[in-house]
Motif scaffolding. Structure first.
Motif, PDB file in Angstrom:
ATOM      1  N   LEU A 116       3.956  49.053   6.359  1.00 30.50           N
ATOM      2  CA  LEU A 116       3.472  48.235   5.306  1.00 30.50           C
ATOM      3  C   LEU A 116       1.943  47.990   5.563  1.00 30.50           C
ATOM      4  O   LEU A 116       1.377  48.036   6.514  1.00 30.50           O
ATOM      5  CB  LEU A 116       4.099  46.857   5.167  1.00 30.50           C
ATOM      6  N   ARG A 117       1.349  48.585   4.252  1.00 34.62           N
ATOM      7  CA  ARG A 117      -0.198  48.330   4.306  1.00 34.62           C
ATOM      8  C   ARG A 117      -0.685  46.997   4.455  1.00 34.62           C
ATOM      9  O   ARG A 117      -0.182  45.998   3.646  1.00 34.62           O
ATOM     10  CB  ARG A 117      -0.705  49.172   3.080  1.00 34.62           C
ATOM     11  N   PRO A 118      -1.900  46.701   5.305  1.00 39.37           N
ATOM     12  CA  PRO A 118      -2.229  45.237   5.304  1.00 39.37           C
ATOM     13  C   PRO A 118      -2.899  44.663   4.334  1.00 39.37           C
ATOM     14  O   PRO A 118      -3.350  45.501   3.655  1.00 39.37           O
ATOM     15  CB  PRO A 118      -3.202  45.149   6.485  1.00 39.37           C
ATOM     16  N   ALA A 119      -2.395  43.561   3.961  1.00 38.46           N
ATOM     17  CA  ALA A 119      -2.904  42.945   2.526  1.00 38.46           C
ATOM     18  C   ALA A 119      -4.080  42.071   2.863  1.00 38.46           C
ATOM     19  O   ALA A 119      -4.221  41.683   3.827  1.00 38.46           O
ATOM     20  CB  ALA A 119      -1.761  42.129   1.942  1.00 38.46           C
ATOM     21  N   ALA A 120      -5.127  42.361   1.828  1.00 41.16           N
ATOM     22  CA  ALA A 120      -6.291  41.573   1.899  1.00 41.16           C
ATOM     23  C   ALA A 120      -6.065  40.337   1.794  1.00 41.16           C
ATOM     24  O   ALA A 120      -5.814  39.835   0.740  1.00 41.16           O
ATOM     25  CB  ALA A 120      -7.379  42.163   1.041  1.00 41.16           C
ATOM     26  N   SER A 121      -6.430  39.182   2.851  1.00 41.71           N
ATOM     27  CA  SER A 121      -5.889  37.772   2.710  1.00 41.71           C
ATOM     28  C   SER A 121      -7.157  37.206   2.146  1.00 41.71           C
ATOM     29  O   SER A 121      -8.444  37.207   2.375  1.00 41.71           O
ATOM     30  CB  SER A 121      -5.854  37.272   4.126  1.00 41.71           C
ATOM     31  N   PRO A 122      -6.748  36.276   1.158  1.00 43.87           N
ATOM     32  CA  PRO A 122      -7.718  35.618   0.235  1.00 43.87           C
ATOM     33  C   PRO A 122      -8.326  34.506   0.998  1.00 43.87           C
ATOM     34  O   PRO A 122      -7.658  34.058   2.303  1.00 43.87           O
ATOM     35  CB  PRO A 122      -7.272  34.930  -0.764  1.00 43.87           C
ATOM     36  N   ALA A 123      -9.671  34.223   0.908  1.00 45.52           N
ATOM     37  CA  ALA A 123     -10.207  33.037   1.621  1.00 45.52           C
ATOM     38  C   ALA A 123      -9.567  31.752   1.273  1.00 45.52           C
ATOM     39  O   ALA A 123      -9.145  31.376   0.121  1.00 45.52           O
ATOM     40  CB  ALA A 123     -11.815  32.904   1.073  1.00 45.52           C
ATOM     41  N   SER A 124      -9.266  31.083   2.240  1.00 42.69           N
ATOM     42  CA  SER A 124      -8.784  29.795   2.239  1.00 42.69           C
ATOM     43  C   SER A 124      -9.494  28.724   1.673  1.00 42.69           C
ATOM     44  O   SER A 124     -10.726  28.759   1.896  1.00 42.69           O
ATOM     45  CB  SER A 124      -8.299  29.564   3.734  1.00 42.69           C
ATOM     46  N   PRO A 125      -9.049  27.727   0.975  1.00 45.82           N
ATOM     47  CA  PRO A 125      -9.655  26.471   0.346  1.00 45.82           C
ATOM     48  C   PRO A 125     -10.486  25.825   1.301  1.00 45.82           C
ATOM     49  O   PRO A 125     -11.485  25.211   1.057  1.00 45.82           O
ATOM     50  CB  PRO A 125      -8.489  25.857  -0.276  1.00 45.82           C
ATOM     51  N   ALA A 126      -9.996  25.634   2.510  1.00 41.72           N
ATOM     52  CA  ALA A 126     -10.411  24.861   3.475  1.00 41.72           C
ATOM     53  C   ALA A 126     -12.031  25.474   3.936  1.00 41.72           C
ATOM     54  O   ALA A 126     -12.705  24.835   3.988  1.00 41.72           O
ATOM     55  CB  ALA A 126      -9.666  24.632   4.913  1.00 41.72           C
ATOM     56  N   SER A 127     -11.904  26.742   4.253  1.00 41.83           N
ATOM     57  CA  SER A 127     -13.090  27.347   4.667  1.00 41.83           C
ATOM     58  C   SER A 127     -14.250  27.371   3.462  1.00 41.83           C
ATOM     59  O   SER A 127     -15.388  27.344   3.640  1.00 41.83           O
ATOM     60  CB  SER A 127     -12.837  28.890   4.839  1.00 41.83           C
ATOM     61  N   THR A 128     -13.842  27.541   2.135  1.00 43.58           N
ATOM     62  CA  THR A 128     -14.753  27.422   1.077  1.00 43.58           C
ATOM     63  C   THR A 128     -15.387  25.893   0.844  1.00 43.58           C
ATOM     64  O   THR A 128     -16.408  25.736   0.593  1.00 43.58           O
ATOM     65  CB  THR A 128     -14.223  27.832  -0.220  1.00 43.58           C
ATOM     66  N   ALA A 129     -14.538  25.055   1.121  1.00 44.02           N
ATOM     67  CA  ALA A 129     -14.925  23.615   1.032  1.00 44.02           C
ATOM     68  C   ALA A 129     -15.791  23.484   2.435  1.00 44.02           C
ATOM     69  O   ALA A 129     -16.723  22.357   1.934  1.00 44.02           O
ATOM     70  CB  ALA A 129     -13.954  22.718   0.924  1.00 44.02           C
TER      71      ALA A 129
END
Length: 419
Positions: free
Chosen positions: A368-381
């Motif tokens: 399986l190809r590694p999926a791009a993990s989206p930025a978590s809400p905690a880090s953006t906040a």
């Protein structure tokens, strides 16, 4: 006790015994068109039997039962053909083989019939059990697609280039080819959905670790597979050239000393090597690319399909090389070196695709190809909070920088006034 759908399908496949005897009697008329019509009538009857018995449960049933009933019936017919070719039974399919499909009387046709009557029948029972227990069976289905589709493709090519040709009864193969194509699309779609589900269930840290894939030199198993696929490409070219009566010394030596069956007059071996050259060599190169650059998810269904095709191909070729219907001059030579090399080459081409398919089934997460993990809400906040605490206000970073520049310019102006 009411009959279950699986039991009805199993008993429907056994109808091949009386049906083959009836068709053999009809074939005495030596009319190929009549053989075709009688064969089509038999297929319609076999398809309708499960519906007639289970019509009260039609809304609860599954159309796959009717398909498996027809395929299992054809497998039992193939087993009857193989047994009659070897003289174990008589008066079941003899007239049909003489007038309908005479190319099935060859050694290769006998081995193909054995594989269809035993291996394919076992796959149908496995799929039947999976349907009855509400389980998925697309892995077995993809393996069957490769094996069944490859055997039919070689059969068509051999019938076209062979001396016997084909008549009207050859059209009985068309419904099975259509069924194989439709089931192939369905199984590939189900396999892709399963891979997507597995990828969604994988932990984010596991996917991040797949970014750090070591080179092939640090993966000994993949390195051995890479070397094998180079060897397989070379051997396919050598065997195909030998089947085509090449005058090149290496091809001619291998053909004469190891596999004289490649030039068998039935032309099944030539048809098989022709199909392998056009389909297996690109597959081997695709495998080499995927071993160098792993995490190619589309390789999983391809490996399972070609594993089934390789198993059927090698079983037919090995069995035909020793079968009594093959002329003695075209069988494997009696020398120890010839037999050892024969089993080494053909054994590898049988086993290694099964190993690749087993890796795909037992541990699909490796492909399986590694999926791009989206930025978590905690880090953006946390970013505006940190900037606000550093500046003492709740403004963004752009506003704070402009305030720092304006305060520095005001300090410079006050310094000039003091001077």
């Amino acid at each position: 006790m009411p009959l279950t759908s699986a039991a009805v399908v199993f008993m429907t496949s056994l109808m091949a015994l009386p049906m083959s005897y009836i068709l053999n009697s009809v074939s005495h008329l030596k009319n190929q068109l009549l053989i075709l019509v009688s064969g089509l009538i038999a297929l319609c009857i076999i398809t309708l039997i499960p519906w007639l018995i289970l019509r009260q449960k039609l809304q609860k049933g599954n159309p796959i039962y009717h398909v498996l009933g027809l395929l299992a019936y054809s497998s039992v017919m193939s087993l009857i053909i193989a047994l009659e070719n070897d003289g174990l039974i008589a008066e079941f399919m003899g007239s049909y083989l003489r007038e309908g499909e005479p190319y099935l009387k060859t050694a290769h046709g006998t081995m193909v019939s054995y594989w269809d009557g035993i291996a394919h029948y076992a796959m149908y029972l496995m799929m039947l059990a999976a349907v009855s227990w509400n389980q998925t069976f697309h892995d077995v289905g993809l393996y069957w697609v490769g094996s069944f589709g490859y055997s039919k493709l070689v059969l068509v090519v051999a019938a076209v280039i062979g001396k016997d040709g084909f008549g009207s009864p050859f059209l009985l193969i068309v419904p099975y080819i259509v069924i194989c194509a439709m089931m192939c699309v369905t199984f590939i779609k189900e396999k892709c959905e399963e891979m997507q589900q597995i990828q969604n269930d994988l932990h984010e840290e596991q996917l991040k670790n797949k970014d750090k894939i070591s080179t092939i030199w640090r993966r000994p198993m993949d390195l051995l597979l890479f070397i094998y696929f180079i060897f397989a490409v070379a051997m396919t070219v050598i065997r195909f050239s030998g089947a085509m009566h090449s005058n090149f010394y290496l091809m001619k030596l291998y053909k004469d000393a190891v596999e004289p069956y490649l030039t068998d007059p039935s032309l099944f071996s030539r048809a098989q090597l022709m199909v392998q050259s056009f389909y297996f060599i690109p597959y081997y190169m695709i495998n080499m690319y995927c071993l160098l650059y792993p995490s190619q998810s589309w390789l999983l269904p391809l490996c399972i399909i070609f594993a089934g095709a390789s198993a059927q191909a090698q079983f037919s070729l090995i069995g035909s090389s020793f079968h009594y219907r093959t002329p003695y001059l075209y069988r494997v030579p009696q020398t120890l070196s010839a037999r050892c090399l024969f089993w080494f080459v053909n054994g590898l081409q049988f086993l290694v695709p099964q190993i690749m398919a087993n890796r795909c089934i037992t541990d699909p997460s490796k492909f399986l190809r590694p999926a791009a993990s989206p930025a978590s809400p905690a880090s953006t906040a946390s970013q505006p909070t940190r900037s606000a605490s550093s500046n003492g206000t709740h403004d963004g970073p752009g506003v704070s920088s402009r305030r720092r520049s304006s305060s520095s310019s005001q300090g410079a102006a006050r310094g000039k006034k003091l001077d």
